[in-house]
Design a protein around this motif. Structure first.
Motif, PDB file in Angstrom:
ATOM      1  N   LEU A   1     -14.195  22.748 -18.624  1.00 47.55           N
ATOM      2  CA  LEU A   1     -12.891  22.768 -18.919  1.00 47.55           C
ATOM      3  C   LEU A   1     -12.194  21.096 -19.207  1.00 47.55           C
ATOM      4  O   LEU A   1     -11.978  20.227 -19.684  1.00 47.55           O
ATOM      5  CB  LEU A   1     -11.750  23.678 -18.568  1.00 47.55           C
ATOM      6  CG  LEU A   1     -10.090  22.791 -18.695  1.00 47.55           C
ATOM      7  CD1 LEU A   1      -9.752  23.202 -19.922  1.00 47.55           C
ATOM      8  CD2 LEU A   1      -9.044  24.403 -18.139  1.00 47.55           C
ATOM      9  N   PRO A   2     -12.728  20.466 -17.664  1.00 48.03           N
ATOM     10  CA  PRO A   2     -12.142  18.786 -17.633  1.00 48.03           C
ATOM     11  C   PRO A   2     -12.949  18.222 -18.923  1.00 48.03           C
ATOM     12  O   PRO A   2     -12.716  17.069 -19.221  1.00 48.03           O
ATOM     13  CB  PRO A   2     -12.386  18.775 -16.287  1.00 48.03           C
ATOM     14  CG  PRO A   2     -12.547  20.240 -15.686  1.00 48.03           C
ATOM     15  CD  PRO A   2     -13.318  21.301 -16.615  1.00 48.03           C
ATOM     16  N   LEU A   3     -14.648  18.233 -18.942  1.00 49.72           N
ATOM     17  CA  LEU A   3     -14.902  17.419 -19.903  1.00 49.72           C
ATOM     18  C   LEU A   3     -14.314  17.580 -21.563  1.00 49.72           C
ATOM     19  O   LEU A   3     -13.198  16.737 -22.043  1.00 49.72           O
ATOM     20  CB  LEU A   3     -16.418  18.192 -19.889  1.00 49.72           C
ATOM     21  CG  LEU A   3     -17.745  17.356 -21.406  1.00 49.72           C
ATOM     22  CD1 LEU A   3     -17.490  15.921 -20.608  1.00 49.72           C
ATOM     23  CD2 LEU A   3     -18.783  17.868 -20.470  1.00 49.72           C
ATOM     24  N   LEU A   4     -14.286  19.078 -21.919  1.00 51.70           N
ATOM     25  CA  LEU A   4     -13.188  19.298 -23.134  1.00 51.70           C
ATOM     26  C   LEU A   4     -12.167  18.519 -23.363  1.00 51.70           C
ATOM     27  O   LEU A   4     -11.717  17.677 -24.028  1.00 51.70           O
ATOM     28  CB  LEU A   4     -13.130  20.542 -23.261  1.00 51.70           C
ATOM     29  CG  LEU A   4     -14.412  21.539 -22.815  1.00 51.70           C
ATOM     30  CD1 LEU A   4     -14.007  23.134 -23.441  1.00 51.70           C
ATOM     31  CD2 LEU A   4     -14.721  21.235 -24.766  1.00 51.70           C
ATOM     32  N   LEU A   5     -10.986  18.270 -22.195  1.00 47.62           N
ATOM     33  CA  LEU A   5     -10.293  18.123 -22.399  1.00 47.62           C
ATOM     34  C   LEU A   5     -10.031  16.574 -22.172  1.00 47.62           C
ATOM     35  O   LEU A   5      -9.235  15.535 -23.074  1.00 47.62           O
ATOM     36  CB  LEU A   5      -9.262  17.934 -20.692  1.00 47.62           C
ATOM     37  CG  LEU A   5      -8.172  19.490 -20.878  1.00 47.62           C
ATOM     38  CD1 LEU A   5      -7.544  19.832 -18.937  1.00 47.62           C
ATOM     39  CD2 LEU A   5      -6.993  19.015 -21.500  1.00 47.62           C
ATOM     40  N   ILE A   6     -11.121  15.728 -21.037  1.00 48.54           N
ATOM     41  CA  ILE A   6     -10.931  14.090 -21.871  1.00 48.54           C
ATOM     42  C   ILE A   6     -11.626  13.785 -23.352  1.00 48.54           C
ATOM     43  O   ILE A   6     -11.309  12.852 -23.628  1.00 48.54           O
ATOM     44  CB  ILE A   6     -12.168  13.564 -20.515  1.00 48.54           C
ATOM     45  CG1 ILE A   6     -11.758  13.759 -18.853  1.00 48.54           C
ATOM     46  CG2 ILE A   6     -12.481  12.043 -20.917  1.00 48.54           C
ATOM     47  CD1 ILE A   6     -12.483  13.263 -18.092  1.00 48.54           C
ATOM     48  N   THR A   7     -12.913  14.135 -23.236  1.00 48.61           N
ATOM     49  CA  THR A   7     -12.953  14.625 -24.854  1.00 48.61           C
ATOM     50  C   THR A   7     -12.176  14.696 -26.139  1.00 48.61           C
ATOM     51  O   THR A   7     -12.414  14.195 -26.691  1.00 48.61           O
ATOM     52  CB  THR A   7     -14.441  15.449 -25.532  1.00 48.61           C
ATOM     53  OG1 THR A   7     -15.458  15.661 -24.367  1.00 48.61           O
ATOM     54  CG2 THR A   7     -14.750  15.744 -26.042  1.00 48.61           C
ATOM     55  N   SER A   8     -11.852  15.553 -26.118  1.00 49.51           N
ATOM     56  CA  SER A   8      -9.583  16.145 -26.475  1.00 49.51           C
ATOM     57  C   SER A   8      -9.612  15.218 -26.398  1.00 49.51           C
ATOM     58  O   SER A   8      -8.776  14.306 -27.584  1.00 49.51           O
ATOM     59  CB  SER A   8      -9.115  17.294 -26.182  1.00 49.51           C
ATOM     60  OG  SER A   8      -8.604  17.395 -25.279  1.00 49.51           O
ATOM     61  N   ALA A   9      -9.072  14.200 -25.307  1.00 48.10           N
ATOM     62  CA  ALA A   9      -8.197  13.079 -24.862  1.00 48.10           C
ATOM     63  C   ALA A   9      -8.672  11.855 -25.865  1.00 48.10           C
ATOM     64  O   ALA A   9      -8.034  10.830 -26.393  1.00 48.10           O
ATOM     65  CB  ALA A   9      -8.372  13.114 -24.229  1.00 48.10           C
ATOM     66  N   LEU A  10      -9.920  11.559 -25.465  1.00 46.35           N
ATOM     67  CA  LEU A  10     -10.461  10.152 -26.568  1.00 46.35           C
ATOM     68  C   LEU A  10     -10.766  10.804 -28.062  1.00 46.35           C
ATOM     69  O   LEU A  10     -10.221   9.763 -28.559  1.00 46.35           O
ATOM     70  CB  LEU A  10     -12.348  10.750 -25.914  1.00 46.35           C
ATOM     71  CG  LEU A  10     -12.441  10.385 -24.535  1.00 46.35           C
ATOM     72  CD1 LEU A  10     -13.903  10.191 -24.855  1.00 46.35           C
ATOM     73  CD2 LEU A  10     -12.069   8.242 -25.273  1.00 46.35           C
TER      74      LEU A  10
ATOM     75  N   PHE B   1       0.038  17.276 -29.380  1.00 46.98           N
ATOM     76  CA  PHE B   1      -0.704  18.807 -29.131  1.00 46.98           C
ATOM     77  C   PHE B   1      -1.297  18.945 -30.158  1.00 46.98           C
ATOM     78  O   PHE B   1      -2.455  19.718 -29.437  1.00 46.98           O
ATOM     79  CB  PHE B   1       0.041  20.045 -28.497  1.00 46.98           C
ATOM     80  CG  PHE B   1       0.826  19.589 -26.985  1.00 46.98           C
ATOM     81  CD1 PHE B   1      -0.456  19.835 -25.882  1.00 46.98           C
ATOM     82  CD2 PHE B   1       1.996  19.910 -27.051  1.00 46.98           C
ATOM     83  CE1 PHE B   1       0.612  20.170 -24.796  1.00 46.98           C
ATOM     84  CE2 PHE B   1       2.461  19.208 -25.499  1.00 46.98           C
ATOM     85  CZ  PHE B   1       1.865  19.547 -24.865  1.00 46.98           C
ATOM     86  N   GLY B   2      -1.379  18.858 -31.235  1.00 49.10           N
ATOM     87  CA  GLY B   2      -2.383  19.090 -32.688  1.00 49.10           C
ATOM     88  C   GLY B   2      -3.607  19.078 -33.017  1.00 49.10           C
ATOM     89  O   GLY B   2      -4.229  19.356 -33.145  1.00 49.10           O
ATOM     90  N   ARG B   3      -3.272  17.270 -32.321  1.00 51.55           N
ATOM     91  CA  ARG B   3      -4.654  16.376 -31.964  1.00 51.55           C
ATOM     92  C   ARG B   3      -5.534  16.370 -31.396  1.00 51.55           C
ATOM     93  O   ARG B   3      -6.208  16.412 -31.515  1.00 51.55           O
ATOM     94  CB  ARG B   3      -3.395  15.688 -31.535  1.00 51.55           C
ATOM     95  CG  ARG B   3      -3.059  14.730 -33.100  1.00 51.55           C
ATOM     96  CD  ARG B   3      -2.746  13.305 -32.624  1.00 51.55           C
ATOM     97  NE  ARG B   3      -1.772  13.087 -33.939  1.00 51.55           N
ATOM     98  CZ  ARG B   3      -0.140  12.493 -33.839  1.00 51.55           C
ATOM     99  NH1 ARG B   3       0.260  12.863 -32.363  1.00 51.55           N
ATOM    100  NH2 ARG B   3       0.560  12.173 -35.515  1.00 51.55           N
ATOM    101  N   LEU B   4      -5.163  17.317 -30.537  1.00 50.70           N
ATOM    102  CA  LEU B   4      -6.426  18.094 -29.307  1.00 50.70           C
ATOM    103  C   LEU B   4      -7.711  18.531 -29.412  1.00 50.70           C
ATOM    104  O   LEU B   4      -7.665  19.527 -31.309  1.00 50.70           O
ATOM    105  CB  LEU B   4      -5.420  18.461 -28.374  1.00 50.70           C
ATOM    106  CG  LEU B   4      -4.271  18.383 -27.187  1.00 50.70           C
ATOM    107  CD1 LEU B   4      -3.656  19.384 -26.093  1.00 50.70           C
ATOM    108  CD2 LEU B   4      -5.001  16.828 -26.425  1.00 50.70           C
ATOM    109  N   ALA B   5      -8.418  18.570 -29.575  1.00 50.61           N
ATOM    110  CA  ALA B   5      -9.457  19.859 -30.339  1.00 50.61           C
ATOM    111  C   ALA B   5      -9.641  21.187 -29.861  1.00 50.61           C
ATOM    112  O   ALA B   5      -8.625  21.813 -29.971  1.00 50.61           O
ATOM    113  CB  ALA B   5     -10.868  19.785 -29.130  1.00 50.61           C
ATOM    114  N   PRO B   6      -8.926  21.362 -31.602  1.00 50.54           N
ATOM    115  CA  PRO B   6      -9.295  23.115 -31.335  1.00 50.54           C
ATOM    116  C   PRO B   6      -9.365  24.147 -30.590  1.00 50.54           C
ATOM    117  O   PRO B   6     -10.605  24.013 -30.202  1.00 50.54           O
ATOM    118  CB  PRO B   6      -9.986  23.128 -32.871  1.00 50.54           C
ATOM    119  CG  PRO B   6     -10.495  22.655 -33.631  1.00 50.54           C
ATOM    120  CD  PRO B   6     -10.898  20.932 -32.240  1.00 50.54           C
ATOM    121  N   GLY B   7      -8.440  24.878 -30.578  1.00 46.33           N
ATOM    122  CA  GLY B   7      -8.276  25.759 -29.509  1.00 46.33           C
ATOM    123  C   GLY B   7      -8.110  25.398 -28.146  1.00 46.33           C
ATOM    124  O   GLY B   7      -7.966  26.050 -26.792  1.00 46.33           O
TER     125      GLY B   7
END
Length: 210
Positions: free
Chosen positions: A5-14, A106-112
């Motif tokens: 999850l932390p890696l996904l969060l940072i990836t989506s933030a980028l 929030f919609g700009r975050l990675a799908p799901g």
């Protein structure tokens, strides 16, 4: 909680940073409201009405949670606040300055990603993300601009989560940069609340996540 999850969060933030950067020219053309009228001196200029959010009037006599619940473009944020158990905190006396991401943010975050964050097992990570958008005290847009000017072009804000946010100006628009280098821009400033002030932003900023 998933280890990824932390890696996904940072990836989506980028990914969010790229989206937010594309929209900064549009945001830069938006007008901002005057400083918090609640801070005006007696016998000073008449108080200016609160800006609307999502087309809905915001009442300065209501709490942050009550006003956000009435704004259709902040429904994802409200759901997240409820899932994190922060309703009581953000309905309390504060005062707080909240940088409130819209549904589009929030919609700009990675799908799901939003659905993942809202799961009970990820409550700790969700709480960190949400409290990273909250700064103690009342900080108006004019306050931020003055701090940025005094700081030679940047101002550092210490969030309730603990990690800092860097505030700068892009034209007349306030930009927020998180600890990962991602940016968010203030779309609607100085929405007065009974327990603080809200600035609506176009991006979700992310703290350091272990």
């Amino acid at each position: 909680m998933s280890k990824t999850l932390p890696l996904l969060l940072i990836t989506s933030a980028l990914a969010l940073a790229a989206c937010s950067s594309k929209s900064k020219d549009d945001v830069a053309s938006a007008s901002t409201t005057p400083a918090n009228p609640a801070l005006a001196v007696p016998n000073g200029p008449p108080a200016v009405a609160n800006p609307t959010v999502g087309g809905v009037p915001m009442m300065a006599t209501r709490t942050i949670v009550d006003n956000a619940s009435a704004a259709p473009n902040l429904s994802t944020l409200v759901a997240a606040v409820k899932a994190a158990g922060l309703v009581g905190t953000l309905s309390g006396p504060g005062p707080f300055t909240v940088f409130a991401p819209t549904n589009d943010a929030f919609g700009r975050l990675a799908p799901g990603m939003v659905d993942t964050l809202l799961k009970p097992e990820n409550k700790a990570s969700l709480t960190k993300v949400l409290t990273y958008h909250v700064v103690p005290g009342v900080i108006t847009a004019d306050d931020l601009r003055q701090r940025i000017t005094a700081g030679g072009g940047t101002a550092t804000l210490t969030t309730v989560e603990g990690d800092p946010i860097t505030a700068t100006l892009v034209g007349a628009v306030i930009a927020l940069t998180d600890v990962n280098g991602n940016k968010s821009y203030v779309e609607t400033a100085d929405v007065r609340q009974s327990n603080g002030v809200v600035h609506v932003v176009n991006g979700v900023i992310v703290p350091k996540l272990s």
